[in-house]
Design an enzyme around this catalytic site. Structure first.
Site, PDB file in Angstrom:
ATOM      1  N   CYS A   1       0.836  -1.212   0.000  1.00 48.89           N
ATOM      2  CA  CYS A   1       0.000   0.000   0.000  1.00 48.89           C
ATOM      3  C   CYS A   1       0.866   1.254   0.000  1.00 48.89           C
ATOM      4  O   CYS A   1       0.556   2.226  -0.701  1.00 48.89           O
ATOM      5  CB  CYS A   1      -0.944   0.017   1.197  1.00 48.89           C
ATOM      6  SG  CYS A   1      -2.201  -1.270   1.140  1.00 48.89           S
ATOM      7  N   THR A   2       1.948   1.242   0.763  1.00 46.06           N
ATOM      8  CA  THR A   2       2.840   2.398   0.789  1.00 46.06           C
ATOM      9  C   THR A   2       3.450   2.612  -0.588  1.00 46.06           C
ATOM     10  O   THR A   2       3.465   3.745  -1.093  1.00 46.06           O
ATOM     11  CB  THR A   2       3.930   2.215   1.862  1.00 46.06           C
ATOM     12  OG1 THR A   2       3.297   2.097   3.139  1.00 46.06           O
ATOM     13  CG2 THR A   2       4.901   3.387   1.870  1.00 46.06           C
TER      14      THR A   2
END
Length: 148
Positions: free
Chosen positions: A44-45
């Site tokens: 996600c990052t």
């Protein structure tokens, strides 16, 4: 995922400061909703930082980017500050928006997905990654947007 050509369901969710934000506030503008499982997780990052790095490609196309996950506003605030994310992150802690857009994964978290909504509120594009450890390359997403 929600079907292309349908009216995008309106919603109201808190942003990273706790301010309530409604999709209807963006009527007249294109909006790209980015559903993702969680703040500060490796994939996600990388995904959200990829959107950050390409935000000019969206704004030059008149698209407002909004991230949505089940994390709290406080978590979003820390995540956005840490990674200098220049777009809204909305907190869908009850998963109601993920459900409305059929973007809820099998583990009860948002899938890695996106929905492009046009100026009148119609869904132009919807996409969900089958595997939660990958996301569609930016060049493929931009090509789909340009073809829509």
């Amino acid at each position: 995922m929600i079907e292309e050509g349908k009216i995008a369901p309106d919603f109201t969710l808190p942003d990273s400061t706790g301010k309530m934000v409604s999709l209807s506030e963006f009527k007249g503008r294109k909006v790209l909703l980015i559903f993702y499982p969680g703040d500060d997780t490796p994939v996600c990052t990388a995904q959200l930082c990829d959107y950050r790095n390409n935000v000019a490609a969206f704004t030059s196309r008149g698209i407002t980017v909004i991230g949505i996950s089940g994390d709290s506003p406080e978590s979003h605030k820390q995540f956005a500050e840490k990674h200098k994310l220049p777009f809204l992150l909305l907190s869908d802690q009850e998963r109601t928006v993920a459900k409305a857009y059929d973007a809820l994964g099998f583990l009860g978290m948002a899938q890695r997905a996106y929905v492009l909504i046009d100026e009148q509120g119609l869904v132009l594009l919807s996409y969900s990654d089958f595997l939660p450890v990958t996301y569609q390359p930016m060049k493929d997403l931009l090509a789909r947007i340009d073809a829509s």
